[in-house]
Design an enzyme around this catalytic site. Structure first.
Site, mmCIF file in Angstrom:
data_model
loop_
_atom_site.group_PDB
_atom_site.id
_atom_site.type_symbol
_atom_site.label_atom_id
_atom_site.label_comp_id
_atom_site.label_asym_id
_atom_site.label_seq_id
_atom_site.Cartn_x
_atom_site.Cartn_y
_atom_site.Cartn_z
ATOM 1 N N ASP A 309 0.857 -1.184 0.000
ATOM 2 C CA ASP A 309 0.000 0.000 0.000
ATOM 3 C C ASP A 309 0.900 1.245 0.000
ATOM 4 O O ASP A 309 2.107 1.182 0.265
ATOM 5 C CB ASP A 309 -0.967 -0.008 1.196
ATOM 6 C CG ASP A 309 -2.214 0.849 0.922
ATOM 7 O OD1 ASP A 309 -2.191 1.657 -0.021
ATOM 8 O OD2 ASP A 309 -3.207 0.707 1.662
ATOM 9 N N GLU A 504 -10.268 7.458 3.823
ATOM 10 C CA GLU A 504 -9.437 7.010 4.939
ATOM 11 C C GLU A 504 -8.976 8.177 5.813
ATOM 12 O O GLU A 504 -8.863 9.293 5.326
ATOM 13 C CB GLU A 504 -8.234 6.224 4.409
ATOM 14 C CG GLU A 504 -7.446 6.980 3.370
ATOM 15 C CD GLU A 504 -6.486 6.091 2.605
ATOM 16 O OE1 GLU A 504 -5.618 5.488 3.221
ATOM 17 O OE2 GLU A 504 -6.612 6.025 1.369
HETATM 18 C C1 BGC Z 1 -5.201 3.172 0.237
HETATM 19 C C2 BGC Z 1 -5.398 2.094 -0.805
HETATM 20 C C3 BGC Z 1 -5.240 2.663 -2.186
HETATM 21 C C4 BGC Z 1 -3.902 3.335 -2.297
HETATM 22 C C5 BGC Z 1 -3.599 3.877 -3.678
HETATM 23 C C6 BGC Z 1 -3.967 4.006 -0.022
HETATM 24 O O1 BGC Z 1 -3.931 5.131 0.782
HETATM 25 O O2 BGC Z 1 -5.112 2.581 1.512
HETATM 26 O O3 BGC Z 1 -6.644 1.482 -0.630
HETATM 27 O O4 BGC Z 1 -5.388 1.646 -3.143
HETATM 28 O O5 BGC Z 1 -3.856 4.396 -1.363
HETATM 29 O O6 BGC Z 1 -4.339 4.981 -3.985
#
Ligand code: BGC
Length: 611
Positions: A309, A504
């Site tokens: 990630d 997030e």
């Molecule tokens: C997230 C992932 C995402 C990645 C790429 C991260 O911050 O946790 O779910 O795929 O970013 O954008």
């Protein structure tokens, strides 16, 4: 009927060993060309294949050649400089891919984005309900179709890898990523995750309209316990108690709840998996050899490659060099290093030269990556597969795709409460009064990961708001006020309220109550003496006890995406409601919002949904 945990675990383990035996053999026919190419690469070139930089942070486009990049991503808010329109995305992809092909050696890059509910980065594309809503449809065929459309629209830009599906099994709805999960129940997640993987990858990942799936975030991202995952972000100095937290419990509990949903997707040939930011019993998943190599690759027979990630390895113990060593040796194959990719490459090289990382491990990682590139069919010289699928371009945001999205919306809508036959709204109604902040706002109804990382209010993309959908679906006069004034004399009032977009970090919340303005809007309409329908637009179940007395009917619409007419279809009785809750709906009396805690009191149980 949900199977017992014991039954589910037994079935998962049986499936796991079957998977390991079949060894996901579908990729083995690409062993020979992958090995041949691997043998021709220098160590620096191999490290390059293991590196994924964010296009937004490329110091120069020539870094694609200089650093031998195997992949490029556009993470949240990493947009083309010229804008988020379709042409800009197509141009961005084409320019970077052409640069990769002009390099020596000429190896195409894999380009990854988060098409997590449609081609959600691009203005004018079809945006579907988030997974939480799709979970309420209980309809794997529909989810496969939704994911197929997502693949077609994504591939129309040229991009051929999406970081989806998310098969998280959120246990605590205070987590801001709850909506990325289909359900709190692993069996439903496993079933719908499989449908999504199939839809994205199509019958064959070499298909011109297939994208690589990335099943995420492995493992236990949805099981973090409130409070244990607190991280402090330097700039804002705020606490995010659930994101990137710690999941506790023994291996069979982890397997049962959080690993089992990966198995059907692995068996179906999922090409990539993303390990989680979170920890299991205090150890970061991105550095766990047990999880990544022993369980995923050996026990479950996963033959694709692992992509870390976004900067996830930065959270491992030690300095950057040690973090890299730890993660590679744990089994990570490709590294999402948005901006520090040169430093990453230098330190990985040092680790290899000093014997901390073996050549064999590097060869295994690069072999896995190249094998997927061959399996995708993009290694054939001059293949049109490398360029945007121009024939698919007229289908982006097309009426056909929007109609599928509208179906997904109406099947995701859950009727929580319906007293005095308030729903469906009678065809004889002369006037309908609509209010609330989420009634006429495309951005609000699309939620997070829409055009921008966190999503935003306002006309961010093209679509039909819930208000517009109601207007189009009835011959009644439809009036609107934000706060509910002007409802007197209407046959019925509809308050479209709930959450605003987030993703997030920013969605984590300990207070799940409706806002005072939302409660007041419902109350104002009720005081006009008319029946009131509350439509909750949100990324998770929220606490609605304050409107229970005033709302005669309550409907959960989740974050439906661009096709608000699907909500109107249910309100106006054009279609019968079939949605069933994929999460428990909490009562205000709850002292915990973690599934299974004695303090978690249900207002409506899992599976609830009036017909
Ligand atoms: C997230 C992932 C995402 C990645 C790429 C991260 O911050 O946790 O779910 O795929 O970013 O954008």
């Amino acid at each position: 009927m949900r199977p017992s945990r014991r039954e589910f675990l037994a079935a998962s383990l049986a499936a796991a060993s079957a998977s390991a035996q079949s060894g996901q053999k579908r990729f083995s026919k690409f062993d020979a060309p992958a090995k041949k190419l691997l043998a021709s690469l220098t160590l620096e070139q191999k490290i390059g294949q293991m590196t994924q930089a964010d296009q937004m942070f490329l110091k120069s486009i020539d870094d694609i050649e200089t650093c031998h990049l195997g992949s490029v991503l556009s993470g949240g808010d990493s947009d083309p400089k010229s804008g988020n329109d379709f042409a800009s995305w197509t141009e961005l992809y084409t320019r970077l891919q052409k640069r990769a092909l002009a390099a020596k050696p000429s190896i195409p890059i894999l380009y990854g984005i988060d098409s997590v509910h449609g081609l959600n980065n691009v203005i004018g594309a079809t945006v579907f309900p988030h997974n939480i809503g799709l979970g309420c449809t209980r309809n794997p065929k529909l989810i496969e179709n939704v994911s197929r459309i997502t693949a077609v629209e994504t591939r129309a830009t040229g991009i051929h890898w999406t970081f989806a599906p998310c098969v998280t099994v959120p246990q605590d709805i205070r987590w801001g990523r709850t909506y990325e999960g289909f359900s709190e129940d692993p069996k439903l997640v496993a079933q719908l995750g499989l449908a999504a993987t199939r839809g994205l990858q199509g019958n064959d990942i070499a298909g011109p309209l297939s994208v690589l799936a990335c099943v995420k975030h492995f493992a236990g991202d949805g099981g973090t316990t409130m409070g244990t995952g607190t991280i402090r972000r330097e700039k804002s100095n705020e606490n995010y108690p659930l994101d990137r937290g710690d999941t506790r419990g023994d291996e069979s509990a982890l397997f049962d709840l959080h690993i089992a949903p990966y198995i059907p997707s692995i068996q179906a040939g999922a090409a990539t998996i993303m390990p989680s930011y979170s920890s299991w019993n205090g150890e970061k998943c991105s550095g766990s050899k047990h999880l990544l190599t022993e369980i995923l690759k050996s026990k479950l027979g996963f033959e694709g490659f692992l992509i870390s990630d976004y900067d996830a390895i930065n959270e491992l113990p030690g300095n950057y060099k040690q973090q890299i060593e730890r993660s590679v040796n744990a089994g990570m194959d490709m590294f999402m290093i948005p901006s520090r990719y040169r430093e990453f490459q230098k330190l990985l090289l040092e680790n290899i030269k000093e014997g901390r990382v073996s050549q064999d491990r590097i060869d295994d990682a690069v072999f896995r990556i190249l094998r997927i590139k061959f399996a995708m069919g993009i290694m054939t010289e001059g293949t049109p597969l490398l360029m945007p699928a121009s024939a698919a371009q007229p289908r982006v945001g097309s009426a056909e795709h929007r109609s599928a999205a509208r179906q997904a919306v109406r099947e995701s809508v859950v009727v929580l409460k319906n007293e005095k036959k308030t729903l469906p709204i009678a065809a004889s109604a002369k006037r309908i009064h609509v209010c609330g902040k989420n009634a006429d706002d495309i951005g609000n109804q699309c939620g997070g990961w829409t055009i921008t990382w966190q999503g935003a209010s306002g006309p961010t993309t093209k679509g039909t708001t819930i208000l517009a959908g109601i207007k189009a679906g009835t011959s009644a006069e439809v009036t609107f006020s934000l706060d509910g004034t002007g409802a007197a004399g209407a046959a019925v009032g509809i308050a479209v309220i709930g959450e605003k977009p987030y993703a997030e970090f920013f969605g984590d919340s300990t207070d799940l109550r409706l806002s005072a303005a939302d409660v007041a809007a419902v109350r104002k309409m009720k005081s006009a003496g008319i029946p009131v329908i509350a439509v909750i637009v949100s990324g998770r179940p929220v606490v609605i006890d304050e409107i229970l007395g005033d709302a005669d009917a309550i409907v959960a619409a989740w974050w439906p995406g661009t096709e608000g007419a699907g909500v109107a279809d249910i309100l106006l009785g054009a279609h019968k409601p079939t949605g069933k809750l994929s999460f428990t709906w909490p009562a205000a009396a709850s002292t915990s919002f973690h599934r299974g805690d004695p303090g978690y009191k249900a207002l409506y149980p899992y599976g609830h949904g009036l017909a």
